[in-house]
Design a protein around this motif. Structure first.
Motif, mmCIF file in Angstrom:
data_model
loop_
_atom_site.group_PDB
_atom_site.id
_atom_site.type_symbol
_atom_site.label_atom_id
_atom_site.label_comp_id
_atom_site.label_asym_id
_atom_site.label_seq_id
_atom_site.Cartn_x
_atom_site.Cartn_y
_atom_site.Cartn_z
ATOM 1 N N THR A 139 -19.649 -21.706 -41.452
ATOM 2 C CA THR A 139 -20.077 -22.208 -42.055
ATOM 3 C C THR A 139 -20.562 -23.599 -40.794
ATOM 4 O O THR A 139 -19.858 -24.337 -40.568
ATOM 5 C CB THR A 139 -18.829 -23.403 -42.274
ATOM 6 O OG1 THR A 139 -17.386 -23.234 -41.054
ATOM 7 C CG2 THR A 139 -18.551 -22.285 -43.584
ATOM 8 N N ALA B 238 -22.634 -25.715 -49.841
ATOM 9 C CA ALA B 238 -21.660 -25.394 -49.392
ATOM 10 C C ALA B 238 -21.441 -26.210 -48.065
ATOM 11 O O ALA B 238 -20.656 -26.731 -47.661
ATOM 12 C CB ALA B 238 -20.862 -24.621 -50.137
ATOM 13 N N CYS B 239 -22.900 -25.924 -47.910
ATOM 14 C CA CYS B 239 -22.313 -26.470 -45.606
ATOM 15 C C CYS B 239 -22.670 -27.766 -45.644
ATOM 16 O O CYS B 239 -23.343 -28.141 -44.547
ATOM 17 C CB CYS B 239 -23.016 -24.789 -45.067
ATOM 18 S SG CYS B 239 -22.287 -23.387 -44.918
ATOM 19 N N GLU C 206 -25.583 -22.255 -54.602
ATOM 20 C CA GLU C 206 -24.352 -23.204 -53.994
ATOM 21 C C GLU C 206 -23.588 -22.727 -52.135
ATOM 22 O O GLU C 206 -22.944 -23.637 -51.999
ATOM 23 C CB GLU C 206 -23.526 -22.192 -54.991
ATOM 24 C CG GLU C 206 -23.566 -22.263 -56.239
ATOM 25 C CD GLU C 206 -23.238 -21.553 -57.045
ATOM 26 O OE1 GLU C 206 -22.888 -20.895 -56.564
ATOM 27 O OE2 GLU C 206 -23.278 -21.280 -58.415
ATOM 28 N N LYS C 207 -24.729 -21.779 -51.929
ATOM 29 C CA LYS C 207 -23.825 -22.303 -50.772
ATOM 30 C C LYS C 207 -24.186 -22.806 -49.482
ATOM 31 O O LYS C 207 -24.037 -22.602 -48.809
ATOM 32 C CB LYS C 207 -23.774 -20.191 -50.094
ATOM 33 C CG LYS C 207 -23.289 -19.010 -50.668
ATOM 34 C CD LYS C 207 -23.809 -17.493 -50.236
ATOM 35 C CE LYS C 207 -22.504 -17.079 -50.760
ATOM 36 N NZ LYS C 207 -20.861 -16.908 -50.266
ATOM 37 N N PHE D 132 -26.110 -14.682 -46.015
ATOM 38 C CA PHE D 132 -25.779 -15.631 -46.796
ATOM 39 C C PHE D 132 -23.888 -14.945 -46.300
ATOM 40 O O PHE D 132 -22.672 -15.992 -45.921
ATOM 41 C CB PHE D 132 -25.197 -15.646 -48.083
ATOM 42 C CG PHE D 132 -26.206 -16.285 -48.409
ATOM 43 C CD1 PHE D 132 -26.442 -17.430 -48.427
ATOM 44 C CD2 PHE D 132 -28.035 -15.469 -48.903
ATOM 45 C CE1 PHE D 132 -27.224 -18.310 -48.616
ATOM 46 C CE2 PHE D 132 -28.751 -16.730 -49.446
ATOM 47 C CZ PHE D 132 -28.971 -17.908 -49.188
ATOM 48 N N ASP D 133 -23.736 -13.757 -45.883
ATOM 49 C CA ASP D 133 -22.297 -13.457 -45.116
ATOM 50 C C ASP D 133 -22.617 -14.503 -43.342
ATOM 51 O O ASP D 133 -20.825 -14.515 -43.188
ATOM 52 C CB ASP D 133 -22.145 -11.888 -44.661
ATOM 53 C CG ASP D 133 -22.104 -11.385 -46.196
ATOM 54 O OD1 ASP D 133 -21.568 -11.787 -47.354
ATOM 55 O OD2 ASP D 133 -22.723 -9.433 -46.187
ATOM 56 N N ARG D 134 -23.753 -14.016 -42.314
ATOM 57 C CA ARG D 134 -23.185 -14.714 -41.446
ATOM 58 C C ARG D 134 -23.205 -16.776 -41.592
ATOM 59 O O ARG D 134 -22.057 -16.798 -41.368
ATOM 60 C CB ARG D 134 -24.776 -14.711 -40.523
ATOM 61 C CG ARG D 134 -24.881 -12.939 -40.073
ATOM 62 C CD ARG D 134 -25.429 -12.528 -39.286
ATOM 63 N NE ARG D 134 -26.729 -13.724 -39.950
ATOM 64 C CZ ARG D 134 -27.938 -12.450 -40.199
ATOM 65 N NH1 ARG D 134 -27.673 -11.729 -40.169
ATOM 66 N NH2 ARG D 134 -29.024 -13.253 -40.691
ATOM 67 N N LEU D 135 -23.629 -17.040 -43.050
ATOM 68 C CA LEU D 135 -23.772 -18.265 -43.056
ATOM 69 C C LEU D 135 -22.331 -18.638 -43.429
ATOM 70 O O LEU D 135 -21.711 -20.283 -42.894
ATOM 71 C CB LEU D 135 -24.789 -18.825 -44.409
ATOM 72 C CG LEU D 135 -24.953 -20.243 -44.519
ATOM 73 C CD1 LEU D 135 -25.825 -20.953 -43.472
ATOM 74 C CD2 LEU D 135 -25.193 -20.541 -46.106
ATOM 75 N N ASP D 136 -21.507 -17.418 -44.746
ATOM 76 C CA ASP D 136 -20.193 -18.122 -44.697
ATOM 77 C C ASP D 136 -19.496 -17.892 -43.625
ATOM 78 O O ASP D 136 -18.713 -18.430 -43.117
ATOM 79 C CB ASP D 136 -19.360 -17.090 -46.003
ATOM 80 C CG ASP D 136 -20.571 -16.898 -47.099
ATOM 81 O OD1 ASP D 136 -20.188 -18.144 -47.138
ATOM 82 O OD2 ASP D 136 -20.255 -15.812 -48.017
ATOM 83 N N ALA D 137 -19.621 -17.140 -42.877
ATOM 84 C CA ALA D 137 -18.344 -16.703 -41.302
ATOM 85 C C ALA D 137 -19.117 -17.856 -40.915
ATOM 86 O O ALA D 137 -17.950 -18.474 -39.787
ATOM 87 C CB ALA D 137 -18.964 -15.416 -40.809
ATOM 88 N N GLU E 263 -28.171 -10.761 -48.022
ATOM 89 C CA GLU E 263 -26.637 -10.772 -48.107
ATOM 90 C C GLU E 263 -26.019 -10.340 -46.922
ATOM 91 O O GLU E 263 -25.241 -11.380 -46.528
ATOM 92 C CB GLU E 263 -25.458 -9.358 -48.760
ATOM 93 C CG GLU E 263 -25.542 -9.064 -50.103
ATOM 94 C CD GLU E 263 -25.201 -7.407 -50.272
ATOM 95 O OE1 GLU E 263 -25.593 -6.962 -49.683
ATOM 96 O OE2 GLU E 263 -24.943 -7.931 -52.153
#
Length: 150
Positions: free
Chosen positions: A76, A111-112, A107-108, A69-74, A66
């Motif tokens: 991008t 998406a990048c 998916e994550k 992937f939270d850092r990846l989402d933040a 988590e």
């Protein structure tokens, strides 16, 4: 070509599988990291990445994945040119959420801008096949460039 193996685990199975994949790919310069200790900013297209990820709860990423992937989402980051493969762990007993952790990871990353290559490996804990054995077979099929002779 360096191979970076990232694992996200809840109970440690993904870590054991990641180590087996590393052993299978010993002809390469291989590094294994717990996703909790790896910064998405260190992802580079110069390396081939392998994600070994279990599924937790109701089709969620494991606790160990988590934060990554939270850092990846933040952040991008632009991961264009980065190639990766995924080996997921799950149990078909859970139906629609079977192996969802590995799917979310893929998916994550895509998406990048990253590109998933090879077959998406999936281990089913409801079978008698050991995850480590299946992962070794899967690793042999990965389209990783052959290391240059020294």
């Amino acid at each position: 070509m360096r191979v970076v193996i990232l694992f996200g685990s809840e109970m440690g199975t993904s870590e054991a599988v990641a180590e087996c994949v590393a052993d299978e790919l010993s002809a390469y310069d291989v590094s294994v990291y717990d996703m909790t200790d790896f910064d998405p900013g260190d992802l580079t297209a110069d390396d081939f990445h392998i994600v070994v990820c279990s599924t937790y709860g109701d089709g969620d990423l494991p606790t160990g994945a988590e934060p990554f992937f939270d850092r990846l989402d933040a952040t991008t980051p632009d991961l264009t040119g980065l190639r990766f493969a995924v080996f997921g762990l799950g149990d078909t007993v859970y139906g629609d959420t079977y192996n969802r952790g590995g799917e979310i990871a893929a998916e994550k990353l895509t998406a990048c801008g990253a590109t998933q290559v090879g077959e998406h490996g999936r281990h089913d804990a409801s079978t008698e096949v050991r995850a480590r054995d299946l992962a070794r077979e899967w690793a042999r099929t990965l389209p990783i460039p052959v290391p240059a002779a020294v």
